[in-house]
Design an enzyme around this catalytic site. Structure first.
Site, PDB file in Angstrom:
ATOM      1  N   LYS A  51      12.297 -32.737 -25.628  1.00 10.91           N
ATOM      2  CA  LYS A  51      11.852 -33.177 -26.951  1.00 10.91           C
ATOM      3  C   LYS A  51      10.341 -33.165 -27.075  1.00 10.91           C
ATOM      4  O   LYS A  51       9.798 -32.840 -28.134  1.00 10.91           O
ATOM      5  CB  LYS A  51      12.394 -34.579 -27.239  1.00 10.91           C
ATOM      6  N   LYS A  59      23.147 -25.374 -31.403  1.00 16.24           N
ATOM      7  CA  LYS A  59      24.055 -26.473 -31.722  1.00 16.24           C
ATOM      8  C   LYS A  59      23.985 -26.820 -33.207  1.00 16.24           C
ATOM      9  O   LYS A  59      22.918 -26.737 -33.816  1.00 16.24           O
ATOM     10  CB  LYS A  59      23.679 -27.714 -30.905  1.00 16.24           C
ATOM     11  N   LYS A  84      22.059 -32.080 -37.642  1.00 18.08           N
ATOM     12  CA  LYS A  84      21.701 -32.688 -38.924  1.00 18.08           C
ATOM     13  C   LYS A  84      20.283 -32.317 -39.334  1.00 18.08           C
ATOM     14  O   LYS A  84      19.926 -32.400 -40.503  1.00 18.08           O
ATOM     15  CB  LYS A  84      21.822 -34.214 -38.817  1.00 18.08           C
TER      16      LYS A  84
END
Length: 331
Positions: free
Chosen positions: A111, A194, A197
């Site tokens: 991240k 993947k 959202k």
């Protein structure tokens, strides 16, 4: 019954990957476990969130979970920030965990990337708070995907070090509950990524509030290829988008990929996409309808979460108060 802790970040309406990878499994766990379901809004702050959006997302997430089958009367459903025990035990665990352990965490590296100096310290110490989330309830089982096993390992390491440092056997070991055939759902626009959202394209995902027409349109436009479907799963090798659509059908129908291909092998994507859209609408439209109904009554949803927080606090407070006594806090 063993206690299960499950946490999910309130980052908008859950999508199909969340449903198949986590939520559906949580619903099934309710039959033979004592379940604690937590909207981890403290973790959500590791990336800046507009305050009102975070409040809306908490309620949307709660509505989706209830509509999917989570029972807030039999089990505990609440938002993390409403139970102070999380933060209190989280700080104790920040003081137990070693920097070297945190430096090895793969998720932080992924991240933060090359910009790690610009990221929130909360993202770095995230595993300590996650460990506290679980141990606050003396939960012994946590449903996770393969990519989250490292977080449970460090949660067990933190608990073991606490027990060793203070000469107690206070925090129990946690067992990972990894579904044997958890579906890995990929983007409808790119079968190598993947479903997420955060993808800027809403066409890349099925959301749990999508209407029947939305679902049918997204599946019709989903990326595929020009070849017919193979008759067995080995034939999906190198065909990311085809594999993704077959995986979704298999997961929704509780079948294997070979079962699906036994029915649709040799056919083009037109008939298969129609069947997939029909299946998704059958399974998800009732969830979407109930989610929208629940979201019309914000006061009721807030009351459910308040009641859940009171029940969560009743479990957590004695455990964390004892942990505070063990480390030497004055009371």
């Amino acid at each position: 019954m063993q206690r299960v802790f499950s946490g999910i970040q309130p980052t908008g309406v859950p999508q199909l990957g969340n449903y198949l990878g986590a939520i559906r499994n949580w619903v099934r766990l309710q039959d033979d476990h004592d379940c604690v379901f937590c909207l981890v809004d403290m973790h959500a702050l590791t990336v800046f969130r507009e305050p009102e959006q975070l409040r809306r997302d908490n309620l949307a997430q709660a509505a989706c979970l209830i509509a999917s089958g989570i029972n807030p009367e039999k089990h505990v459903l609440y938002n993390q920030s409403a139970v102070s025990a999380h933060a209190r035990l989280g700080w104790i665990f920040n003081c137990v965990v070693r920097l070297g352990w945190l430096n090895r965490m793969t998720q932080f590296k992924e991240k933060a990337g090359k910009d790690r100096e610009q990221h929130s310290a909360g993202l770095f110490v995230y595993p300590a708070l996650m460990a506290a989330d679980i141990h606050t309830f003396h939960a012994t089982r946590v449903p996770v995907g393969e990519d989250q096993k490292q977080h449970l390992e460090i949660a067990n390491d933190i608990a073991a070090k606490f027990n060793h440092d203070y000469g107690v056997a206070f925090f129990p070991a946690i067992e990972a509950l990894i579904p044997p055939s958890a579906a890995r759902v990929m983007s409808l626009r790119d079968g190598t990524k993947k479903m997420s959202k955060s993808d800027p394209s809403a066409q890349s995902r099925i959301e749990l509030t999508d209407t029947a027409d939305d679902i049918a349109l997204k599946i019709r436009k989903a990326k595929s290829d020009t070849e017919a479907l193979p008759s067995e799963s080995a034939g999906l090798e190198g065909r990311a988008e085809a594999r993704n659509l077959v995986t979704i059908y298999a997961a929704m129908a509780d079948q294997s990929a070979d079962d699906v291909l036994g029915r649709f092998g040799g056919q083009g994507f037109g008939p298969f996409k129609s069947a997939l859209a029909e299946l998704l609408v059958e399974k998800l439209a009732p969830v979407a309808d109930e989610t929208r109904r629940l979201l019309e009554d914000r006061t009721h949803l807030e009351q459910i979460l308040r009641q859940g927080a009171a029940r969560a606090n009743a479990i957590a407070e004695p455990i964390v108060t004892e942990a505070e006594r063990l480390v030497g806090y004055l009371r």
